[in-house]
Design a protein around this motif. Sequence first.
Motif, short mmCIF file in Angstrom:
data_model
loop_
_atom_site.label_atom_id
_atom_site.label_comp_id
_atom_site.label_asym_id
_atom_site.label_seq_id
_atom_site.Cartn_x
_atom_site.Cartn_y
_atom_site.Cartn_z
N ALA A 1 0.86 -1.19 0.00
CA ALA A 1 0.00 0.00 0.00
C ALA A 1 0.89 1.23 0.00
CB ALA A 1 -0.92 0.00 1.22
N ARG A 2 0.59 2.14 -0.89
CA ARG A 2 1.42 3.35 -1.04
C ARG A 2 0.68 4.57 -0.51
NH1 ARG A 2 2.10 0.37 -5.85
NH2 ARG A 2 4.26 -0.32 -6.17
N GLY A 3 1.45 5.47 0.07
CA GLY A 3 0.85 6.67 0.61
C GLY A 3 1.86 7.78 0.79
N PHE A 4 1.34 8.93 1.20
CA PHE A 4 2.18 10.10 1.50
C PHE A 4 2.01 10.47 2.96
CE2 PHE A 4 2.44 10.69 -3.07
CZ PHE A 4 3.70 11.26 -3.23
N ALA A 5 3.12 10.74 3.61
CA ALA A 5 3.12 11.28 4.97
C ALA A 5 3.55 12.75 4.89
CB ALA A 5 4.08 10.49 5.86
N PHE A 6 2.86 13.59 5.64
CA PHE A 6 3.07 15.04 5.56
C PHE A 6 3.59 15.57 6.90
CE2 PHE A 6 -0.19 13.76 2.61
CZ PHE A 6 0.16 14.41 1.43
N PHE A 7 4.60 16.42 6.81
CA PHE A 7 5.22 17.03 7.98
C PHE A 7 5.24 18.55 7.75
CE2 PHE A 7 6.84 12.86 7.07
CZ PHE A 7 6.89 12.19 8.29
N PRO A 8 4.13 19.24 7.94
CA PRO A 8 4.03 20.65 7.53
C PRO A 8 4.93 21.61 8.32
CG PRO A 8 2.09 19.97 8.76
CD PRO A 8 2.87 18.73 8.48
N ASP A 9 5.36 21.22 9.52
CA ASP A 9 6.17 22.12 10.34
C ASP A 9 7.67 21.92 10.13
OD1 ASP A 9 3.85 23.16 11.49
OD2 ASP A 9 3.80 21.59 13.01
N HIS A 10 8.04 21.02 9.24
CA HIS A 10 9.46 20.73 9.02
C HIS A 10 10.17 21.94 8.40
CE1 HIS A 10 12.95 19.08 6.79
NE2 HIS A 10 13.03 18.24 7.82
N GLN A 11 11.37 22.19 8.88
CA GLN A 11 12.21 23.25 8.33
C GLN A 11 13.55 22.67 7.91
OE1 GLN A 11 11.46 26.34 7.70
NE2 GLN A 11 9.42 26.37 8.68
N PRO A 12 14.11 23.10 6.78
CA PRO A 12 13.51 24.04 5.83
C PRO A 12 12.46 23.35 4.96
CG PRO A 12 15.59 23.26 4.98
CD PRO A 12 15.45 22.66 6.35
N ASN A 13 11.68 24.14 4.27
CA ASN A 13 10.67 23.57 3.37
C ASN A 13 11.35 22.80 2.24
OD1 ASN A 13 8.23 23.10 1.97
ND2 ASN A 13 8.61 24.92 0.71
N SER A 14 10.97 21.54 2.08
CA SER A 14 11.54 20.73 0.99
C SER A 14 10.46 20.21 0.05
CB SER A 14 12.33 19.55 1.58
OG SER A 14 11.51 18.76 2.42
N CYS A 15 9.27 20.81 0.13
CA CYS A 15 8.17 20.42 -0.76
C CYS A 15 8.20 21.27 -2.03
CB CYS A 15 6.82 20.59 -0.07
SG CYS A 15 6.57 19.49 1.35
N PRO A 16 7.82 20.70 -3.15
CA PRO A 16 7.79 21.49 -4.39
C PRO A 16 6.68 22.53 -4.34
CG PRO A 16 6.83 19.34 -4.76
CD PRO A 16 7.42 19.30 -3.37
N ASP A 17 6.83 23.56 -5.12
CA ASP A 17 5.84 24.63 -5.21
C ASP A 17 4.57 24.10 -5.86
OD1 ASP A 17 4.51 27.04 -5.33
OD2 ASP A 17 5.62 27.77 -7.07
N LEU A 18 3.44 24.33 -5.21
CA LEU A 18 2.16 23.84 -5.74
C LEU A 18 1.33 24.93 -6.40
CD1 LEU A 18 2.87 21.32 -3.96
CD2 LEU A 18 0.43 21.07 -3.59
#
Length: 666
Positions: free
Chosen positions: A280-297
């Motif tokens: 089973a595949r999924g995404f885990a989200f860590f919104p308070d993580h620094q620095p931001n390493s998520c791509p621009d949406l």
Amino acid sequence: MTGTDLQVKLNYEQDEGPGKAPYLYVAPLSEEEKEATGRKDQMRGKPVEIETTVRDGRNHKHSLDKNSFELVEQETALTTEDFYNDQDKVKSVYYPEMEELIKEKTGAAHVLMFHHQVRARNNNATSETGTVSSIQPYAYGIHSDSHPKSARDLFKMVAGGLDKKYHKGRFLYINAWRNITDTPIGNDHLAVLDETSVVKPDDYIVSEFHDKFYSLQQYRLLDVNSNQHKWVYFSAMKKNEVLLFKQFDSDTSLSGRLCFHTAFNDPTAPECPDRQSIEARGFAFFPDHQPNSCPDLSEVQNSMKALKIPSAGDENRVKSKKLFDFNLEGIYDDEIFADIQKNAGGASYGKKMMTDAAKADDSGAAIAKVMRSFMPYILQQTQNAYFQEKIDSCKHDSFKVPKDYGNDFEVPVIVHRPKSLTGKSGAIIFAHGGAIAGKAEDFKARCSALAVNSGVTVFNVDYRLAPETKCPDNIKDMYAALKHVANNADKFNIDAEKIAIMGESGGGYVCCGLEVMLAQSGESDLVKLAILSVAMVDDYSFGDVALMTHEEKEHVESQKAYWKAIAVDLTAQAQDPLLFPGKASNDLLAKFPPTVIFEVEFDIYITETTRLARRLRAAGRLLELVVQPGLGHGHAMGPQFAKFHEAQDIIKTIIAGYLLEQEPVI
């Protein structure tokens, strides 16, 4: 539990040089694909078998963030048969189980599972099904399921529909792998590579994977440093064990970010049942993580907005209180039916007058004259004790709106304020029915009843009539009245935060046109509530009569004449939402004030108003569509009818619930 290390052969990749990177198409290429890609073969690559030691992970400790995998325990409520036969249960029960497990093990703020695959030796995968068959084969070549770009692209797809707080921080694309039988796995295990043993970037080679329905980049593993690689499996995995391994982690500070893996066969293993597993595949989200390493949406968000698909998260979406639950049975109310029969002769004569007037090529002058001749008969319905009591219960004033609001006309307004009111009240800026007939004074009784029944001050606008005044000047009159009242709220002793606009029939067109004008000027916040009552809003009458209801057909010619009276030039204004408010763009509708549409079951405008209601609902600006059963346009206008009182209660409930924020009364 102490396990056994195994000596087996694993399928690595060799680098063949420029222009020869590996790829795989799950189905043979069509002639079009061959021409478009310049490729002839279904696959390319140079696999090589390497004798490798696969250590039993039960003899060692591993963690996700260091090694890129970790074995954990968790029971599941699903049976083996469930995994094969009940996909709804997999998604509704197993997905949440995995989400909770991954949240617990990673500390993620949110986890979203989005895909799964069952694997078994006896599978139903073909070149036609690609990877979407219900049972997939074992995957024996060493690979990663993802690549940084593929992972980021997938993140954009998944996170784009979530709360914006999950668009930043860190994300983890993760796989949860489990034995789905009650028998421990005896062969065809899953091997995972300890990422601390990977030589980066030397060991990576980018490959392409082309399914029937999607394409993505992956990594394969080169053989040059195979002697340094630490491969791990977990012997005799049971159903209550889950192997978590990373597909991609956006946190670049970790040693464990991406896990190479492969199925492998141990030829020395004793005979045992076939392995059956689920990943089973999924995404885990860590919104308070620094620095931001998520791509621009932002690009995804813009594309979502461009699609204009309504969702609960849309900005400025109003919430209906669902105050009404009428049942429509397709029949007239008995009392209304009897009244229609009683007055059939007069109605037939009146209809003939309107039909004859509609034939005149005079920009609506003839139809306006006929309609104005009907006003004395309409007024007779308010000459009774019920309405006289309402008139007597109000204080009546009048004023003229100065030419201060972009209008070239001083608009007369009659004010109806219940004598019982003390202090500031809510207000309704009202456009009477007609558009081509009637004056504000003609509606003194009805506006008094509206004011008294609802407990608000009513500003009865004497807007200019067509055909003497053409669109949009009639709407400008309403706009000027609204602006003047709002700007002088203290003077009129009203609450500027509780102003509604309302229009009936032809006045409903004027009111809806005012909504368009406010949306265009960015001033919809002047109005807390708009009520469109049996409103004419578009050019439906110019369409195919075969699609119309009986009542719409009966009035189609006179309705065309009304629009000709109102328009300067029907052809030139055909797409102008100030003439036909029902044609307002979705962008404009999204800027409308919160709106209630009040209709009757057999109205001559039922199709156009309910169509507008559907569009307003999608735009997030419809509070209610109320359809009163059992009557048509202009019926039950006097207090001798039960449907009249029902209509009064409907209006009272709308105003109490949405303007005054009081408890409903119906």
